[in-house]
Design an enzyme around this catalytic site. Structure first.
Site, PDB file in Angstrom:
ATOM      1  N   ASN A 110     -91.293  -7.867  49.933  1.00 39.03           N
ATOM      2  CA  ASN A 110     -91.000  -8.069  48.512  1.00 39.03           C
ATOM      3  C   ASN A 110     -91.628  -9.409  48.119  1.00 39.03           C
ATOM      4  OD1 ASN A 110     -89.959  -8.366  45.972  1.00 39.03           O
ATOM      5  ND2 ASN A 110     -87.838  -8.702  46.620  1.00 39.03           N
ATOM      6  N   LYS A 119     -91.962 -10.624  45.246  1.00 36.12           N
ATOM      7  CA  LYS A 119     -91.370 -11.217  44.039  1.00 36.12           C
ATOM      8  C   LYS A 119     -92.490 -11.642  43.078  1.00 36.12           C
ATOM      9  CE  LYS A 119     -87.341 -12.308  46.754  1.00 36.12           C
ATOM     10  NZ  LYS A 119     -86.120 -13.059  46.925  1.00 36.12           N
ATOM     11  N   HIS A 165     -82.653  -4.897  42.559  1.00 36.60           N
ATOM     12  CA  HIS A 165     -82.670  -6.156  43.312  1.00 36.60           C
ATOM     13  C   HIS A 165     -81.708  -7.155  42.658  1.00 36.60           C
ATOM     14  CE1 HIS A 165     -83.992  -9.920  45.068  1.00 36.60           C
ATOM     15  NE2 HIS A 165     -84.470  -9.184  46.053  1.00 36.60           N
ATOM     16  N   GLU A 225     -81.968 -10.132  42.001  1.00 38.84           N
ATOM     17  CA  GLU A 225     -82.576 -11.030  41.004  1.00 38.84           C
ATOM     18  C   GLU A 225     -82.726 -10.326  39.657  1.00 38.84           C
ATOM     19  OE1 GLU A 225     -85.849 -12.258  43.475  1.00 38.84           O
ATOM     20  OE2 GLU A 225     -84.431 -13.364  44.725  1.00 38.84           O
ATOM     21  N   GLU A 251     -78.589  -6.451  50.968  1.00 38.69           N
ATOM     22  CA  GLU A 251     -79.020  -7.851  50.888  1.00 38.69           C
ATOM     23  C   GLU A 251     -77.876  -8.720  50.370  1.00 38.69           C
ATOM     24  OE1 GLU A 251     -83.497  -8.298  50.346  1.00 38.69           O
ATOM     25  OE2 GLU A 251     -82.734  -7.849  48.363  1.00 38.69           O
ATOM     26  N   GLY A 309     -83.233 -16.120  50.347  1.00 43.06           N
ATOM     27  CA  GLY A 309     -84.016 -17.320  50.047  1.00 43.06           C
ATOM     28  C   GLY A 309     -83.597 -18.546  50.841  1.00 43.06           C
ATOM     29  N   SER A 315     -83.288 -13.656  53.989  1.00 43.59           N
ATOM     30  CA  SER A 315     -83.825 -14.573  54.990  1.00 43.59           C
ATOM     31  C   SER A 315     -84.159 -13.891  56.312  1.00 43.59           C
ATOM     32  CB  SER A 315     -82.870 -15.756  55.218  1.00 43.59           C
ATOM     33  OG  SER A 315     -82.680 -16.444  54.002  1.00 43.59           O
TER      34      SER A 315
HETATM   35  P1  PGA Z   1     -85.764 -13.622  51.245  1.00 53.09           P
HETATM   36  O1  PGA Z   1     -85.704 -12.561  50.070  1.00 53.09           O
HETATM   37  O2  PGA Z   1     -86.309 -12.937  52.458  1.00 53.09           O
HETATM   38  O3  PGA Z   1     -86.632 -14.714  50.733  1.00 53.09           O
HETATM   39  O4  PGA Z   1     -84.344 -14.067  51.483  1.00 53.09           O
HETATM   40  C1  PGA Z   1     -85.288 -11.250  50.312  1.00 53.09           C
HETATM   41  C2  PGA Z   1     -85.141 -10.536  49.012  1.00 53.09           C
HETATM   42  O5  PGA Z   1     -84.655 -11.123  48.026  1.00 53.09           O
HETATM   43  O6  PGA Z   1     -85.529  -9.348  48.898  1.00 53.09           O
END
Ligand code: PGA
Length: 254
Positions: free
Chosen positions: A10, A12, A96, A98, A166, A172, A214
């Protein structure tokens, strides 16, 4: 036959330019060519999809990070399932955290899921709690995200659903702050139980459950083996070609 582990990148809102996106996708493509036990899906920003999809006729698949539920019309800024499919992508992430933070509701997510499935896209449905209380309230929260998300999805379409669990508190950060594999194992069982109670048992049990939050090279093996995740949804570590290649190689061996 053992199911291939699914590793989803992903990206982003990254990288900042198309040429960097091409370079990154090219690197992933080369890395994957010798790896037969994993399935790799890159989800770039919409705008890079046509260029990157068309340049890739190999083992990497592509997906969008979101989709709209209407087929066409006056919906400024939105992108339809058909448009995504037409440029060669086969997957879409939906729900997601976000996007949920920007106001997306379970109801909107459900409409997106149904529209994407109807068009023949596979859906990566993201669920995850903001925090965990000692009273276990996050279980109920997750159950709602899951069941509201796939409400009314016909049994025959369940094979095109992938669940990405998640926990928001783990996104993050660093692998050391991520969920522990034993806790992921518990979540994988819980998610399968919720699905199996509500839907056809065999169809529900065959839905892959990915871990995200993460995911880095250092926790890949533990999450896939001890965490019993069917794959990973990788954010920041998918933007670093070295790290992502390490994840792919480790996953291919698990
Ligand atoms: P991350 O993001 O691996 O940076 O924690 C995962 C995600 O939000 O899909």
């Amino acid at each position: 036959m053992k199911r291939k582990k699914m590793i989803v990148a992903n990206w982003k809102m990254n990288p900042p330019t198309l040429s960097e996106a091409r370079r990154l996708a090219g690197g992933v493509k080369r890395a994957v060519s010798g790896l037969s036990k994993i399935k790799v899906i890159i989800c770039p920003p919409f705008i890079y999809l046509p260029a990157i999809c068309s340049a890739s006729k190999n083992k990497v698949s592509f997906g969008s990070q979101d989709v709209f539920w209407k087929e066409k019309g006056a919906y400024t800024g939105e992108v339809s399932p058909r448009m995504i499919k037409d440029v060669g992508a086969k997957y879409t992430i939906i729900g997601h955290s976000e996007r949920r933070a920007l106001g997306e509701t379970n109801e909107m997510i459900n409409r997106k899921i149904k529209a994407a499935l109807k068009e023949g896209l596979s859906v990566i449905l993201c669920i995850g709690e903001k925090e965990r209380g000692s009273d276990g309230s996050h279980f109920k929260f997750l159950q709602e995200e899951l069941l509201e998300g796939i409400r009314g999805v016909p049994k025959k379409s369940l094979k095109n659903i992938i669940v990405a669990y998640e926990p928001i508190w783990a996104i993050g950060r660093h692998a050391k702050d991520a969920m522990k594999p034993e806790d992921m194992h518990e979540m994988a069982i819980y998610i399968k139980k919720v699905l199996a109670e509500k839907h056809d048992k065999n169809a529900a049990l065959s839905i892959p459950i990915l871990y995200g939050g993460s995911a880095e090279p250092s926790n890949t093996e533990d999450m896939l083996r001890d965490g019993q995740a069917d794959g990973l949804l990788v954010g920041h570590a998918s933007l670093n070609l070295g790290d992502f290649k390490d994840i792919l190689h480790i996953a291919n061996k698990v």
